[in-house]
Design a protein around this motif. Structure first.
Motif, PDB file in Angstrom:
ATOM      1  N   SER A 141       6.383  14.761 -10.933  1.00  0.00           N
ATOM      2  CA  SER A 141       5.369  15.423 -10.113  1.00  0.00           C
ATOM      3  C   SER A 141       5.299  16.910 -10.440  1.00  0.00           C
ATOM      4  N   LYS A 153       0.815  -1.204   0.000  1.00  0.00           N
ATOM      5  CA  LYS A 153       0.000   0.000   0.000  1.00  0.00           C
ATOM      6  C   LYS A 153       0.854   1.262   0.000  1.00  0.00           C
ATOM      7  N   ALA A 154       2.150   1.089  -0.270  1.00  0.00           N
ATOM      8  CA  ALA A 154       3.039   2.245  -0.334  1.00  0.00           C
ATOM      9  C   ALA A 154       2.644   3.140  -1.511  1.00  0.00           C
ATOM     10  N   THR A 155       3.098   4.367  -1.480  1.00  0.00           N
ATOM     11  CA  THR A 155       2.826   5.275  -2.594  1.00  0.00           C
ATOM     12  C   THR A 155       3.544   4.782  -3.844  1.00  0.00           C
ATOM     13  N   PRO A 156       3.024   5.161  -5.013  1.00  0.00           N
ATOM     14  CA  PRO A 156       3.709   4.778  -6.251  1.00  0.00           C
ATOM     15  C   PRO A 156       5.170   5.224  -6.254  1.00  0.00           C
ATOM     16  N   GLU A 157       5.433   6.402  -5.720  1.00  0.00           N
ATOM     17  CA  GLU A 157       6.820   6.880  -5.680  1.00  0.00           C
ATOM     18  C   GLU A 157       7.725   5.901  -4.935  1.00  0.00           C
ATOM     19  N   THR A 158       7.330   5.528  -3.740  1.00  0.00           N
ATOM     20  CA  THR A 158       8.198   4.621  -2.988  1.00  0.00           C
ATOM     21  C   THR A 158       8.257   3.245  -3.642  1.00  0.00           C
ATOM     22  N   ARG A 159       7.183   2.847  -4.302  1.00  0.00           N
ATOM     23  CA  ARG A 159       7.239   1.553  -4.982  1.00  0.00           C
ATOM     24  C   ARG A 159       8.223   1.605  -6.147  1.00  0.00           C
ATOM     25  N   GLN A 192       3.204   1.631 -11.954  1.00  0.00           N
ATOM     26  CA  GLN A 192       3.327   2.663 -10.924  1.00  0.00           C
ATOM     27  C   GLN A 192       3.235   4.071 -11.519  1.00  0.00           C
ATOM     28  N   LEU A 229       0.571   6.889 -10.532  1.00  0.00           N
ATOM     29  CA  LEU A 229       1.009   8.234 -10.193  1.00  0.00           C
ATOM     30  C   LEU A 229       0.087   9.290 -10.794  1.00  0.00           C
TER      31      LEU A 229
END
Lengths: 228, 228
Positions: A220, A80-86, A127, A131
DNA sequence: ACCTGAACACCGTTCAAGT
DNA sequence: ACCTGAACACCGTTCAAGT
């Protein structure tokens, strides 16, 4: 690892999987020049020609070896991490794989469009989609990430191949390069000279991830511009 | 093109420059596998062994050939354009060079730390500096740009090598890849399938520059964050 | 169907011998 | 100092022949 003999006479018949596994071992030991059909045949106690029954040619073999590593590297559990961290996680795992198997960098470049490349593209692309990047830019954004990753991998591969050739270790090699750069013409190469000093002690992985972050920030920033 | 014979007996003595120039020609015609010492010796009307008087080995030759192209590609006239546009210009010229000489991509990867790589690093680094990136991040920022560029170059090289091998042209090859991707498992590869359709008609150069812009935007976003 | 291994057509590199 | 060209130690790949 290998499933138990099924009772058949030949417990170790040649198979594509066994060939690929041994190819990975050979590549890990000697880099790309370490993978030859003769060495492979020796290790598998067979003739060189036999290998061609299971694989098309050397390119096919190299890509299959590459895919074996990449498949497990991009196989990240749902999270469930953010796309960025994934994306950061995927990139980090790919870096580690390319670091542990330095031949991957070169193999991946030759593997454009094939399965290992598609695996990376897919895991990054999902991802990028998450985003919120608009459809039209999803391809170019994803392939930018991918190109950056394979670019770093290629350089890693070249460096370790060079180090192997000279019998140097990584730090000895970097020191050597640093000295060469420091001796360059001051007029023509001010930047290279300035940066030379920091070369031997820099952290490859941190620099790699800094590059990923740069691209993520670019994504971003583009999104914000769009939203206005 | 060639300067007139200087009156000496041997107008065409072997020299490093002549060898490198012929190597470039061979590479342009046949890609990396097209460069062999025998073919090169034939074209220069000499023996293969003679070449070793002027060059160290094949790697040395490949890097020298690469450097001949890169040197002219990064040699941009001084200009009052913004660092961003200058970076875009340098990147574009490098893309064009890698497009015209597809073997450059692979050669550049093998040339890590050597002159052609330093030339690129230097010309990018100077602009990164002009951009006002803090000292500490100048290396990682510049090498991110560089890795991205060489990554794209490598993929380009692989694609054209593959096309040559199959006797396909670029568009035929992309169509082929697109069809393969479209036939992938829908559960595992949704992104690749979705993106497959756009593959054959996409503009490599535009996508490449989009990636450069992404990184540039990332750089300026980082700078703003710093300034606050 | 699968494997053997000799043979083919190449490679990069070396080196005695020439000029 | 520079070049010659045969020789060496390899490659990937093929293919008749075996089981």
């Amino acid at each position: 690892m290998s499933k138990p003999p099924s009772g058949r006479r030949k417990e170790s018949a040649l198979s594509r999987e066994r060939i690929v596994a041994e190819a990975v071992a050979l590549l890990d030991e000697g880099g790309e020049p370490g993978l030859t059909f003769r060495a492979l045949a020796d290790r598998l106690a067979t003739g060189a020609g036999a290998l061609y029954w299971h694989i098309d040619d050397k390119r096919d073999l190299l890509i299959a070896a590459c895919d074996a590593i990449i498949a497990s590297a991009v196989d990240t559990p749902a999270s469930k991490a953010t796309p960025e961290t994934r994306i950061r996680t995927i990139a980090g795992r790919l870096f580690d794989a390319m670091d542990a198997h330095p031949w991957i960098g070169g193999a991946l470049t030759q593997a454009g469009g094939t399965l290992p490349a598609v695996r990376i593209l897919e895991s990054l692309g999902q991802q990028v989609q998450a985003l919120g990047v608009p459809q039209k830019q999803q391809w170019s954004t994803t392939s930018a990430l991918m190109s950056y990753i394979t670019g770093v991998g290629g350089e890693n591969a070249a460096r370790s191949q060079l180090a192997r050739r000279h019998g140097f270790d990584r730090s000895r090699l970097l020191t050597e390069v640093s000295q060469t750069w420091a001796a360059l013409d001051a007029q023509a190469f001010p930047f290279a000279r300035q940066v030379a000093a920091r070369l031997p002690t820099h952290d490859d992985r941190a620099d790699f991830l800094a590059g990923i972050d740069l691209i993520l920030r670019g994504i971003s920033a583009s999104a914000q511009r769009h939203r206005r």
